[in-house]
Design an enzyme around this catalytic site. Structure first.
Site, short mmCIF file in Angstrom:
data_model
loop_
_atom_site.label_atom_id
_atom_site.label_comp_id
_atom_site.label_asym_id
_atom_site.label_seq_id
_atom_site.Cartn_x
_atom_site.Cartn_y
_atom_site.Cartn_z
N LEU A 34 0.89 -1.00 0.10
CA LEU A 34 -0.04 -0.02 -0.23
C LEU A 34 0.75 1.27 0.03
CD1 LEU A 34 -2.79 -1.12 2.50
CD2 LEU A 34 -2.90 -1.16 0.05
N CYS A 35 2.11 1.29 -0.50
CA CYS A 35 2.99 2.51 -0.53
C CYS A 35 2.40 3.45 -1.58
CB CYS A 35 4.54 2.02 -0.94
SG CYS A 35 4.74 1.62 -2.47
N SER A 37 -1.05 3.04 -2.76
CA SER A 37 -2.58 2.69 -3.20
C SER A 37 -3.34 2.64 -1.60
CB SER A 37 -2.55 1.42 -3.91
OG SER A 37 -1.68 0.39 -2.77
N LEU A 84 7.62 0.52 -8.17
CA LEU A 84 7.44 1.97 -8.17
C LEU A 84 7.66 2.40 -9.66
CD1 LEU A 84 9.99 2.87 -5.41
CD2 LEU A 84 7.38 2.54 -5.16
N ASN A 100 13.01 -1.85 -4.97
CA ASN A 100 11.54 -2.39 -5.09
C ASN A 100 11.49 -3.01 -6.34
OD1 ASN A 100 9.16 -1.24 -3.39
ND2 ASN A 100 10.64 0.20 -3.34
N SER A 125 7.32 -2.33 -19.49
CA SER A 125 6.85 -0.87 -19.74
C SER A 125 7.54 -0.67 -21.06
CB SER A 125 7.37 0.20 -18.76
OG SER A 125 7.35 1.41 -19.30
N TYR A 149 14.31 4.29 -13.44
CA TYR A 149 13.00 3.32 -13.53
C TYR A 149 12.96 2.43 -14.79
CZ TYR A 149 8.11 2.10 -14.84
OH TYR A 149 7.07 1.47 -15.15
N LYS A 153 13.11 -1.76 -14.71
CA LYS A 153 12.42 -2.86 -15.57
C LYS A 153 13.00 -3.74 -16.46
CE LYS A 153 8.50 -1.56 -14.03
NZ LYS A 153 7.47 -2.78 -13.40
N LEU A 200 -0.34 12.67 -17.71
CA LEU A 200 -1.08 13.61 -18.46
C LEU A 200 -2.94 13.28 -18.15
CD1 LEU A 200 -1.54 15.84 -20.59
CD2 LEU A 200 -1.35 14.00 -22.28
N ARG A 292 9.36 19.06 -20.70
CA ARG A 292 9.74 18.12 -19.58
C ARG A 292 11.04 17.46 -19.89
NH1 ARG A 292 5.37 13.94 -17.20
NH2 ARG A 292 5.97 12.93 -19.11
P1 NAD Z 1 0.59 1.74 -8.81
O1 NAD Z 1 1.51 2.40 -8.00
O2 NAD Z 1 -0.98 2.00 -8.96
O3 NAD Z 1 0.47 0.26 -8.38
C1 NAD Z 1 1.81 -0.43 -7.96
C2 NAD Z 1 1.42 -1.18 -6.69
O4 NAD Z 1 2.38 -1.70 -6.25
C3 NAD Z 1 0.83 -0.09 -5.62
O5 NAD Z 1 -0.27 -0.50 -5.12
C4 NAD Z 1 1.83 -0.14 -4.61
O6 NAD Z 1 1.51 0.02 -3.28
C5 NAD Z 1 2.63 -1.61 -4.83
N1 NAD Z 1 3.75 -1.63 -4.38
C6 NAD Z 1 5.23 -0.95 -4.76
N2 NAD Z 1 6.33 -1.56 -4.22
C7 NAD Z 1 5.69 -2.62 -3.58
C8 NAD Z 1 6.33 -3.57 -2.60
N3 NAD Z 1 7.80 -3.48 -2.58
N4 NAD Z 1 5.63 -4.51 -2.13
C9 NAD Z 1 4.46 -4.53 -2.19
N5 NAD Z 1 3.75 -3.79 -2.92
C10 NAD Z 1 4.32 -2.87 -3.59
O7 NAD Z 1 1.06 1.56 -10.22
P2 NAD Z 1 0.30 1.12 -11.56
O8 NAD Z 1 0.14 2.10 -12.78
O9 NAD Z 1 -0.79 0.30 -11.28
O10 NAD Z 1 1.59 0.12 -12.12
C11 NAD Z 1 1.57 -1.28 -11.77
C12 NAD Z 1 2.95 -2.06 -12.64
O11 NAD Z 1 2.73 -1.54 -14.12
C13 NAD Z 1 3.91 -1.14 -11.99
O12 NAD Z 1 4.90 -2.12 -12.11
C14 NAD Z 1 4.34 -0.11 -12.92
O13 NAD Z 1 5.96 0.05 -13.25
C15 NAD Z 1 3.86 -0.75 -14.50
N6 NAD Z 1 3.65 0.17 -15.56
C16 NAD Z 1 2.75 1.25 -15.31
C17 NAD Z 1 2.65 1.96 -16.46
C18 NAD Z 1 1.61 3.14 -15.94
O14 NAD Z 1 1.54 4.06 -16.76
N7 NAD Z 1 0.57 3.26 -15.02
C19 NAD Z 1 3.04 1.90 -17.54
C20 NAD Z 1 3.91 0.74 -17.71
C21 NAD Z 1 4.14 -0.01 -16.78
C1 WQD Z 2 2.37 11.93 -21.70
C2 WQD Z 2 2.70 13.27 -22.53
C3 WQD Z 2 4.06 14.84 -21.58
C4 WQD Z 2 1.65 15.75 -18.04
C5 WQD Z 2 4.98 7.67 -18.57
C6 WQD Z 2 6.27 6.92 -18.19
C7 WQD Z 2 6.28 5.74 -18.89
C8 WQD Z 2 5.19 4.86 -18.61
C9 WQD Z 2 3.75 5.71 -18.95
C10 WQD Z 2 5.46 3.38 -16.74
C11 WQD Z 2 3.95 13.64 -22.41
C12 WQD Z 2 2.65 15.46 -21.81
C13 WQD Z 2 2.21 15.11 -19.08
C14 WQD Z 2 1.24 17.25 -17.88
C15 WQD Z 2 2.02 17.29 -20.37
N1 WQD Z 2 4.89 4.38 -17.13
N2 WQD Z 2 2.21 15.87 -20.20
N3 WQD Z 2 1.57 17.92 -19.13
O1 WQD Z 2 5.75 10.28 -20.05
O2 WQD Z 2 4.56 9.16 -22.10
O3 WQD Z 2 5.09 8.24 -19.91
O4 WQD Z 2 3.94 7.02 -18.17
O5 WQD Z 2 6.07 2.61 -17.24
O6 WQD Z 2 7.50 4.95 -18.48
O7 WQD Z 2 7.36 7.69 -18.61
O8 WQD Z 2 3.35 9.59 -19.90
O9 WQD Z 2 1.30 10.64 -19.01
O10 WQD Z 2 3.65 11.38 -18.11
O11 WQD Z 2 2.80 12.04 -20.45
O12 WQD Z 2 2.13 18.10 -21.43
O13 WQD Z 2 1.11 17.99 -17.14
O14 WQD Z 2 1.91 14.30 -21.87
O15 WQD Z 2 4.94 15.86 -21.70
O16 WQD Z 2 4.26 14.29 -23.77
P1 WQD Z 2 4.55 9.37 -20.62
P2 WQD Z 2 2.80 10.95 -19.27
#
Ligand code: NAD
Ligand code: WQD
Length: 337
Positions: A34-35, A37, A84, A100, A125, A149, A153, A200, A292
């Site tokens: 829950l860090c 969530s 994370l 993590n 990712s 990050y 991965k 975004l 950014r």
């Molecule tokens: P989120 O932060 O909402 O969910 C991740 C969950 O993992 C959280 O509930 C957190 O409490 C838990 N957690 C983190 N470290 C932990 C630990 N050491 N032990 C137990 N629990 C732990 O993020 P999300 O968007 O749901 O992403 C889930 C996964 O998908 C992540 O691995 C993230 O890297 C990957 N991912 C997310 C995105 C995105 O844009 N949301 C894109 C690509 C990949």
């Molecule tokens: C999307 C676009 C911003 C916020 C990130 C991680 C990636 C993956 C998904 C986990 C970009 C622009 C954003 C704002 C803006 N996560 N933007 N104003 O950067 O594609 O991907 O999340 O694996 O690893 O890097 O997604 O939603 O942050 O941004 O203009 O306030 O929106 O510059 O072009 P991104 P994002």
């Protein structure tokens, strides 16, 4: 019916994956510290599905704890989302990310080795690819992440590959997510960012709701059709269904397999903003700001491998993504708090 352990199941994507698993009739056990969530997401999952799941608040780096949960629940398969995910934070605190995301994955693999579970679906990712040599990214595109990050991965993927090379017993699928957005149709589950959203879509939703003054578009001088960055947004429920398909695939496919999960459609920041305003009939005040650091002009997925081998097909369009985000935002302006 499978006994599935979902690490990180209380998070944004994990909670939607839990819904898909329960609706498909699987038994679900969630481990989450829950860090980032709230356990209330687990209540919401149970209420929208009418089914129960088993939740343990635990850090996945607690290998002994994981082993006892997995034994008690006879876990066959693991969906590993815990980790994370904030790119900027990973630059400030790289060790937290390696601990993590790499250490946590290692701990989980030890627990799987000890308990005999050999099937794993891993949340990877698109960020593992880095600056594109060509687009759309295929799974064979070189991997050159540009943040701690992204490296965490890729390191985790490396461990998974090596494990599969060491023994033919393992079946591991890495799903490389593009940009997941949207919420469950019930509006009871959705993305609940803590503090200022990094991403975004939740930022747009909070501006539309009046919780923030305006969106800053990070740069409009990129080499794209309207100058703003292009990404591949996909609906979180399509992402969730991809996990079900990966589960089926892992039943017969030994070894390590990576799949892109993206729609194959690129959408610019301006286009997403316009779609949100038009779909929801709201105004989103915005301004242009500086770029950014670290943003890539444009990237999107070639999802052909997932379509062909997993039988995955995204069903939701951009309007669904915007509409479900907005209904979740209106129903839960303070998220799960
Ligand atoms: P989120 O932060 O909402 O969910 C991740 C969950 O993992 C959280 O509930 C957190 O409490 C838990 N957690 C983190 N470290 C932990 C630990 N050491 N032990 C137990 N629990 C732990 O993020 P999300 O968007 O749901 O992403 C889930 C996964 O998908 C992540 O691995 C993230 O890297 C990957 N991912 C997310 C995105 C995105 O844009 N949301 C894109 C690509 C990949
Ligand atoms: C999307 C676009 C911003 C916020 C990130 C991680 C990636 C993956 C998904 C986990 C970009 C622009 C954003 C704002 C803006 N996560 N933007 N104003 O950067 O594609 O991907 O999340 O694996 O690893 O890097 O997604 O939603 O942050 O941004 O203009 O306030 O929106 O510059 O072009 P991104 P994002």
């Amino acid at each position: 019916m499978l006994n599935v352990l979902v690490t990180g199941g209380a998070g944004y994507i994990g909670s939607h994956v839990c819904v898909a698993l329960l609706e498909a009739g699987h038994q679900v056990t969630v481990v989450d510290n829950l860090c980032n969530s709230s356990a209330r997401s687990m209540d919401a999952v149970q209420s929208v599905t009418g089914r129960t799941l088993n939740f343990t608040q635990m850090d996945i780096r607690d290998t002994t704890g994981l082993v006892s949960v997995m034994q008690a629940r006879s876990v066959d398969v693991v969906i590993h989302l815990a980790g994370l995910k904030a790119v900027g934070e990973s630059v400030q605190s790289p060790l937290a990310y390696y601990s993590n995301n790499v250490g946590g994955t290692l701990s989980l693999l030890h627990a799987m080795e000890a308990t005999g579970a050999r099937r794993l679906i891993f949340s990877s990712s698109a960020t593992v690819y880095g600056v594109p040599d060509f687009l759309p990214y295929t799974e064979t595109h070189p991997t050159r992440p540009s943040s701690p990050y992204g490296h965490s991965k890729l390191h985790a993927e490396r461990m998974l590959r090596d494990l599969c090379h060491s023994s033919g017993d393992w079946s591991i699928v890495a799903l490389r997510y593009f940009n997941p957005v949207g919420a469950h149709a019930s509006a009871e589950l959705g993305e609940d960012p803590r503090g200022t959203p990094n991403n975004l879509m939740p930022f747009i939703a909070q501006v539309a709701a009046g919780l923030r003054d305006r969106l800053t578009i990070f740069g409009d001088d990129y080499a794209t059709r309207d100058g703003t960055c292009v990404r591949d947004y996909l609906h979180v429920m399509d992402l969730a269904s991809g996990h079900l398909e990966a589960l089926s695939y892992s039943a017969t496919a030994a070894g390590f397999h990576a799949f892109n999960l993206g729609t194959g459609q690129g959408t610019s920041v301006r286009e997403l903003l316009a779609a949100f305003e038009a779909t929801n009939r709201v105004r989103v005040p915005h301004e242009i700001g500086p770029r950014r650091a670290g943003d890539i002009d444009a990237f999107w997925a070639d999802p052909a491998r997932a379509v062909i081998h997993l039988g995955w097909k995204p069903r939701h369009d951009l309007a669904d993504m915007c509409e479900s985000t907005w209904r979740w935002q209106l129903a839960h302006p303070r998220g799960f708090q």
